[in-house]
Design a protein around this motif. Sequence first.
Motif, PDB file in Angstrom:
ATOM      1  N   SER A 327       0.828  -1.204   0.000  1.00 49.43           N
ATOM      2  CA  SER A 327       0.000   0.000   0.000  1.00 49.43           C
ATOM      3  C   SER A 327       0.865   1.258   0.000  1.00 49.43           C
ATOM      4  CB  SER A 327      -0.923  -0.017   1.219  1.00 49.43           C
ATOM      5  OG  SER A 327      -1.812   1.070   1.205  1.00 49.43           O
ATOM      6  N   LEU A 328       1.895   1.267   0.836  1.00 52.90           N
ATOM      7  CA  LEU A 328       2.783   2.429   0.901  1.00 52.90           C
ATOM      8  C   LEU A 328       3.561   2.616  -0.398  1.00 52.90           C
ATOM      9  CD1 LEU A 328       4.196   2.106   4.528  1.00 52.90           C
ATOM     10  CD2 LEU A 328       2.735   3.945   3.665  1.00 52.90           C
ATOM     11  N   GLU A 329       4.075   1.515  -0.946  1.00 55.28           N
ATOM     12  CA  GLU A 329       4.904   1.622  -2.146  1.00 55.28           C
ATOM     13  C   GLU A 329       4.108   2.091  -3.357  1.00 55.28           C
ATOM     14  OE1 GLU A 329       7.252  -1.814  -2.881  1.00 55.28           O
ATOM     15  OE2 GLU A 329       8.263  -1.748  -0.929  1.00 55.28           O
ATOM     16  N   LEU A 330       2.857   1.670  -3.454  1.00 53.48           N
ATOM     17  CA  LEU A 330       2.054   2.086  -4.599  1.00 53.48           C
ATOM     18  C   LEU A 330       1.644   3.554  -4.531  1.00 53.48           C
ATOM     19  CD1 LEU A 330      -0.270  -1.011  -5.138  1.00 53.48           C
ATOM     20  CD2 LEU A 330       1.722  -0.332  -6.471  1.00 53.48           C
ATOM     21  N   CYS A 331       1.743   4.142  -3.357  1.00 48.97           N
ATOM     22  CA  CYS A 331       1.394   5.558  -3.211  1.00 48.97           C
ATOM     23  C   CYS A 331       2.592   6.481  -3.417  1.00 48.97           C
ATOM     24  CB  CYS A 331       0.780   5.815  -1.832  1.00 48.97           C
ATOM     25  SG  CYS A 331      -0.867   5.103  -1.621  1.00 48.97           S
ATOM     26  N   GLN A 332       3.782   5.887  -3.571  1.00 50.75           N
ATOM     27  CA  GLN A 332       4.991   6.688  -3.756  1.00 50.75           C
ATOM     28  C   GLN A 332       5.336   6.783  -5.235  1.00 50.75           C
ATOM     29  OE1 GLN A 332       6.355   8.258  -1.173  1.00 50.75           O
ATOM     30  NE2 GLN A 332       4.764   7.301   0.084  1.00 50.75           N
TER      31      GLN A 332
END
Length: 342
Positions: A327-332
């Motif tokens: 989730s975090l990586e896809l938002c970066q």
Amino acid sequence: MRIYADKLADQLNRQLHSVYLLLGNEPLLIQESHSAIKAKAKTVGFEEHHRFTLDNSINWNEVYDCCQALSLFSARQIIELEIPEAGVNAAHSKELVALSASLHPDILLIIIGSKLTKAQENAKWFKTYNTQGCWVSCLTPDIQRLPQFVQARCNALGLRADIEARQMLAQWHEGNLFALSQSLEKLALLYPDGELTLVRLEESLSRHNHFTPFHWIDALLAGKAKRAQRILRQLEAESVEPVILIRTIQKELMQLLKLQLELKSAPAGQVFDKYRIWQSKRPLYNSALSRLSISAIQQGLQLLAQCELLSKTQYETSPWPTLHQLSLELCQPSIDLGVQVN
């Protein structure tokens, strides 16, 4: 004519139409709109009430009989037609068009159903009734419109909520307007002065937000990391099966990958049309495609594969930490931003 549910009361004060289309995905708004129309109709003599469901068992002769049962002493009649989840089939569509010719001033027709697709909005039956009457849009307000919706509900109850209180009410009740309505009624009883602050909300209420995997997907596409994590924590607390989230995000990542590849040789509008992406969703896809390169999407799919392996084979190891990492990586933004979409 189309109006939103929060404008229905003003419209009813001006005129009672002969046809109302209550369409949307929000049960509270459909219920309240339905009650408001019936209450107004009762004041002008609509006392009889008939309800039918557009399924295979409907007897259209009974529907037509309601329209023809007239006498000097008969009451004005409300006919309700409920559209099932499967929608309106060709046979029912034909009957609806024919029924429109049988309506008269002593009949009030209310059609109730879920949100229509663009194709359904272009159907002959819908265009016929939308021209004759009033289409009441009963869609759940998104997180951007929800504080405004909260403000309107507060005004109706004589409550005065500051900006922080409105934001908190919106966050705590997203996707659960029934709970929002109950919470505001409770607050009106607890605080007769009508003043709502963060302190009072925290003392009086608990969270009632209800998220689905699609709320999480929208947050990921938009790149809203904090919101995506908040939704994911809520889904985890509600014991949503990780495999449901895995399958949902897998479908989106595969679609993003196809879009990125095709955007190398075709304009965005043409590609979106090919994959039938709704206009309302295109800004979210624009955001994701501008942020994530092809390699970043592929890395996301690899991480998702690890998560699926954990969920199916390593029962002593939770897949949730991997989902949070994804989730975090896809938002970066990726280092190579890939194809820019306008």
